[in-house]
Design a protein around this motif. Sequence first.
Motif, short mmCIF file in Angstrom:
data_model
loop_
_atom_site.label_atom_id
_atom_site.label_comp_id
_atom_site.label_asym_id
_atom_site.label_seq_id
_atom_site.Cartn_x
_atom_site.Cartn_y
_atom_site.Cartn_z
N UNK A 65 -2.74 5.82 -5.75
CA UNK A 65 -2.04 5.08 -6.81
C UNK A 65 -1.66 6.00 -7.97
N UNK A 66 -2.56 6.90 -8.35
CA UNK A 66 -2.32 7.77 -9.51
C UNK A 66 -1.41 8.93 -9.10
N UNK A 67 -0.19 8.91 -9.60
CA UNK A 67 0.77 9.96 -9.29
C UNK A 67 0.92 10.97 -10.43
N UNK A 68 0.04 10.87 -11.41
CA UNK A 68 -0.03 11.85 -12.49
C UNK A 68 1.36 12.13 -13.08
N UNK A 69 1.71 13.42 -13.19
CA UNK A 69 2.94 13.80 -13.87
C UNK A 69 4.23 13.50 -13.12
N UNK B 130 5.77 -5.40 2.31
CA UNK B 130 7.05 -5.38 1.60
C UNK B 130 7.61 -3.99 1.35
N UNK B 131 6.83 -2.94 1.62
CA UNK B 131 7.33 -1.57 1.48
C UNK B 131 7.23 -0.98 0.09
N UNK B 132 6.72 -1.75 -0.89
CA UNK B 132 6.57 -1.24 -2.25
C UNK B 132 5.10 -0.95 -2.54
N UNK B 133 4.85 0.12 -3.30
CA UNK B 133 3.50 0.54 -3.64
C UNK B 133 3.40 0.66 -5.16
N UNK B 134 2.40 -0.02 -5.72
CA UNK B 134 2.19 0.04 -7.17
C UNK B 134 1.54 1.37 -7.53
N UNK B 135 2.22 2.15 -8.38
CA UNK B 135 1.70 3.46 -8.77
C UNK B 135 1.63 3.57 -10.29
N UNK C 6 -2.83 -7.32 -2.60
CA UNK C 6 -2.66 -6.70 -3.92
C UNK C 6 -3.05 -5.22 -3.91
N UNK C 7 -3.94 -4.84 -2.99
CA UNK C 7 -4.42 -3.46 -2.92
C UNK C 7 -5.83 -3.34 -3.46
N UNK C 8 -6.70 -2.70 -2.70
CA UNK C 8 -8.10 -2.49 -3.10
C UNK C 8 -8.33 -1.00 -3.29
N UNK C 9 -8.76 -0.63 -4.50
CA UNK C 9 -9.01 0.79 -4.79
C UNK C 9 -10.40 1.17 -4.32
N UNK C 10 -10.50 2.28 -3.60
CA UNK C 10 -11.77 2.73 -3.04
C UNK C 10 -12.17 4.06 -3.67
N UNK C 11 -13.45 4.24 -4.00
CA UNK C 11 -13.90 5.52 -4.57
C UNK C 11 -13.93 6.64 -3.53
N UNK C 12 -14.03 6.27 -2.25
CA UNK C 12 -14.00 7.25 -1.16
C UNK C 12 -13.52 6.53 0.09
N UNK C 13 -13.57 7.20 1.22
CA UNK C 13 -13.05 6.63 2.46
C UNK C 13 -14.14 6.13 3.41
N UNK C 14 -15.35 5.94 2.90
CA UNK C 14 -16.45 5.54 3.77
C UNK C 14 -16.23 4.16 4.39
N UNK C 15 -15.55 3.27 3.68
CA UNK C 15 -15.34 1.92 4.19
C UNK C 15 -14.12 1.81 5.10
N UNK D 264 2.21 6.67 -20.58
CA UNK D 264 1.74 6.10 -19.31
C UNK D 264 2.87 5.30 -18.66
N UNK D 265 3.07 5.53 -17.38
CA UNK D 265 4.12 4.84 -16.64
C UNK D 265 3.48 4.10 -15.46
N UNK D 266 4.09 3.00 -15.06
CA UNK D 266 3.62 2.27 -13.90
C UNK D 266 4.79 1.49 -13.31
N UNK D 267 4.64 1.13 -12.05
CA UNK D 267 5.69 0.36 -11.39
C UNK D 267 5.57 0.45 -9.88
N UNK D 268 6.52 -0.17 -9.19
CA UNK D 268 6.51 -0.18 -7.73
C UNK D 268 7.48 0.87 -7.19
N UNK D 269 7.01 1.64 -6.23
CA UNK D 269 7.82 2.70 -5.64
C UNK D 269 7.85 2.54 -4.13
#
Length: 372
Positions: free
Chosen positions: A71-75, A117-122, A42-51, A132-137
């Motif tokens: 994940x956050x693609x802003x504008x 599967x090649x898709x990323x939830x953004x 599903x994807x794990x969001x990390x606050x930094x890259x230490x892990x 606000x927009x969201x979806x798989x890219x």
Amino acid sequence: MKIWVDFSELEAAVRRMGAAPVEFDVHVEATPLDRIDAELEQGIELPDLQDVEVSNGLLNYKGRQILLYIRDHAGKVQKTLEDGKAGNRFHVADCKTLQGMRASGRFERYVVTNSLNGFFYITGQSWRTGAQEEGDARLWVCQNCLKKLNFKGAQYGGAYQQARDFDIGQFFSKYSSFFPHLPSRKAEDKDLEGYTDDWPQIAGHFKADRGFRCDSCKVVLSAHKNLLHVHHRNGVKSDNRASNLRALCLSCHREQPAHGHMFVSHKDTRTINRLRREQGLLEKSDWQNAFDYCDPALHGVLDACQRAHCAAPEIGVDIHDAQQAIVGSLEIAWRRKRVGVAITKEDREAAEKNGWRVVEPAKILDDPGCVC
């Protein structure tokens, strides 16, 4: 968990036919899905890259190969959902982009995943509507990552084409030997869809008729029958004519067209190469032999060394201790220089203890001359 099934009616039917019931035991051991694997899917969001760790230049999270993306693609979220090329690139290696961010202390909120599967939830806020927009890219892979690994010769040109045609499953399969935890689909798993009901019997007889010898590399696997597959030449799994079948070891099977998603463990690859060496199939040390028999995870290293005019290495070299007992193995080695590449920590330590200089693949890719 044990499941008890009452076979008393079946046994009674056997007795009515005048036969005696036979004692048997059905034991099926299911491999449990680790919680971390389900979360990574599903994807794990990390606050930094230490892990996030680095293994031979590749990104590693808790022993698993991963992809890293924002994940956050802003504008630009809406434009990215329409065309993934417009979005931020995802990373597969410790490339100069990530190294630069680490050096400057600047980090985004990255997401780690091992989904194939090649898709990323953004997500993001559309600059057109403010909503606000969201979806798989379908994001593109970072070209600097491909160059870092010399993936399909990307260091020497063609990185854009490799990024355009990038296949995540094929990529994960190529480097599967570097990781202790494989994706859920492995080469040993039989997807029975499309096969005839009598396929196990047909395949078994075909392998036996071939003397359990690989039709491609000629290694004999009579003592390791599970490492020999039967391949359909035309890709039609129901076409079991002998002329359409080939007996292939796991290593040769995954090199066939449309088989790039087969995952072969390092243990199995090493076993096959050890048998090849014992059977005299690895005696030649030339570049063609090296590319044919080396673990695909090191093809980028071989390509860099060949371009640097190094001598071709030996494949699958055993490490012996003072008593001449085999204590490990090097994937590729230059015996005269006592230098080589080991994939596992145990092999690396055994080689260094017995007088070998072991070089990381990433170091060779940065400077092929270090083994020449």
